[in-house]
Design an enzyme around this catalytic site. Structure first.
Site, PDB file in Angstrom:
ATOM      1  N   LYS A 165       0.990  -1.163   0.008  1.00 12.55           N
ATOM      2  CA  LYS A 165       0.038  -0.134   0.087  1.00 12.55           C
ATOM      3  C   LYS A 165       0.842   1.355  -0.067  1.00 12.55           C
ATOM      4  O   LYS A 165       1.983   1.057   0.661  1.00 12.55           O
ATOM      5  CB  LYS A 165      -1.000  -0.112   1.109  1.00 12.55           C
ATOM      6  CG  LYS A 165      -2.004  -1.134   1.373  1.00 12.55           C
ATOM      7  CD  LYS A 165      -2.757  -1.378   0.252  1.00 12.55           C
ATOM      8  CE  LYS A 165      -3.719  -2.442   0.483  1.00 12.55           C
ATOM      9  NZ  LYS A 165      -4.537  -3.015  -0.987  1.00 12.55           N
ATOM     10  N   HIS A 302      -9.973  -8.443  -7.867  1.00 13.84           N
ATOM     11  CA  HIS A 302      -9.569  -7.992  -6.730  1.00 13.84           C
ATOM     12  C   HIS A 302      -9.997  -8.928  -5.601  1.00 13.84           C
ATOM     13  O   HIS A 302     -10.891  -9.890  -5.700  1.00 13.84           O
ATOM     14  CB  HIS A 302     -10.318  -6.830  -6.509  1.00 13.84           C
ATOM     15  CG  HIS A 302     -10.328  -6.252  -5.152  1.00 13.84           C
ATOM     16  ND1 HIS A 302     -11.635  -6.339  -4.089  1.00 13.84           N
ATOM     17  CD2 HIS A 302      -9.561  -5.799  -4.089  1.00 13.84           C
ATOM     18  CE1 HIS A 302     -11.554  -6.090  -3.003  1.00 13.84           C
ATOM     19  NE2 HIS A 302     -10.192  -5.459  -3.053  1.00 13.84           N
TER      20      HIS A 302
END
Ligand SMILES: [Mg+2]
Length: 369
Positions: A165, A302
């Site tokens: 991230k 995803h």
């Protein structure tokens, strides 16, 4: 843990069990489904609208020619009296029932879901699925040390690609995180996920700063519905872009591909199977993408759940995201599905396999007949 946009502390999820009247070994054959991650549970929509609608329908409306349930016909029943547009949370509720019905179908046929999907849709299934480990969340003070040991653990487990991230910290701090990761893994095997944390003002300078790392991709750099900003970034920077996990329909995919400037030779589409109306919705998304020159191999759905893995294998999509954190409820593979050198080998056990993950089996235990 958190990303640039949300913390997961209050996340909820829904679990669905479909119980059939087919009895085998003294027990009904069932189908299981569990929510994807990143959106909340769908209990309200399921209980108030979609479960009653399907139960109220005549079996003639969803039966297959052998007296079983045809998930595609059931999908049409679920979508009765639903208007176009405004996709929001509805696709996730429909996707759960769809997933449970596909699991049921595969168990009735005593085949793995990937094989059933390949048969139904005439695809050549991929038994060896390329996967990547998705992690690198922000975890507080010992962030760099935690990141380092997380990547090492993934490499030890058989992963060869990792995603972390970004955009939840200042650029300099994220550069230190990326450079720490690059000590363990090459740039073309490292992706970063901004979780829509950048905008018109910040995205160009971040792309400029990240470009020299030659990353596998920059994921969801900006608001997923700002198609023109995607177009501007794709035309200014060579680095691959991945996006789509927060678009839940073929209609939204059409807009992204019409106006977002994405490039079929390098960019990745990440629509989530469960959150996008399930298999039927995903087939419409794939058809839309094909019209815009994007092959099925450009899709990396995803989430990291087993249902997505089965669909990736059965419809021969580009690869599968897995949750790196071994403590996460949805992480890991059932015994029999093995990870080696960055790919998992699918096995022949019937169904999706949710009940073969010990933590998932605990979730479903109170719901079973
Ligand atoms: Mg993401």
């Amino acid at each position: 843990m958190r990303n640039a946009e949300i913390s997961f502390d209050d996340m909820t999820a829904s679990a669905v069990v479909v119980v059939s009247d087919l009895i085998r070994d003294g027990r009904p054959v069932i189908g299981l489904a569990f929510d994807s991650i990143g959106r909340y549970g769908h209990g309200g929509l399921l209980r108030e609208r979609f479960i009653p609608r399907l139960l109220a329908a005549s079996p003639d409306d969803y039966a297959d020619e052998r007296g079983g349930i045809d998930p595609r016909r059931a999908w049409s029943v679920l979508m009765r009296n639903e208007k176009s547009g405004g996709h929001g949370e509805r696709p996730g509720a429909v996707g759960l029932i769809d997933a449970a019905l596909w699991d049921l179908t595969a168990r009735v046929e005593q085949k793995p879901l990937w094989a059933v999907l390949a048969e139904r849709f005439g695809t050549t299934a991929t038994r060896s699925v390329a996967v990547y480990a998705s992690g690198g969340h922000y975890r507080g003070d010992d962030d760099l040390a935690a990141l380092n040991s997380e990547i090492r653990a993934c490499l030890d487990a058989g992963h060869r690609r990792f995603k972390l991230k970004i955009a939840g910290a200042p650029l300099d701090q994220d550069r230190r995180r990326i450079e720490a990761a690059l000590k363990l893994i090459d740039g073309d095997r490292l992706a970063v996920d901004a979780t829509a944390g950048l905008d018109e003002e910040t995205a160009p300078s971040w792309f400029e700063a990240l470009q020299p790392y030659r990353l596998a991709w920059i994921e969801e750099p900006v608001d997923p519905l700002d198609f023109d900003l995607h177009r501007a970034l794709a035309s200014a920077f060579a680095v691959p872009i991945a996006t789509g996990e927060n678009l839940f329909s073929a209609a939204d995919t059409r807009n992204l591909l019409r106006y977002g400037g994405l490039r079929p030779d390098r960019d990745w589409l990440q629509m989530d199977v469960s959150l996008s109306y399930g298999v039927e919705g995903y087939r419409r998304i794939l058809a839309q993408a094909e019209r815009h020159g994007f092959a099925a191999q450009r899709f990396l759905p995803h989430a990291g759940h087993l249902f997505a893995l089965q669909v990736v294998a059965g419809l021969a999509l580009g690869g599968h995201e897995t949750a790196a954190d071994p403590a996460a409820l949805i992480s890991g593979f059932p015994v029999g599905i093995t990870l080696r050198e960055g790919a998992v080998m699918m096995d022949d056990e019937p169904g999706v396999g949710l009940d073969r993950l010990p933590r998932m089996a605990d979730v479903f235990a109170p719901l079973l007949p």
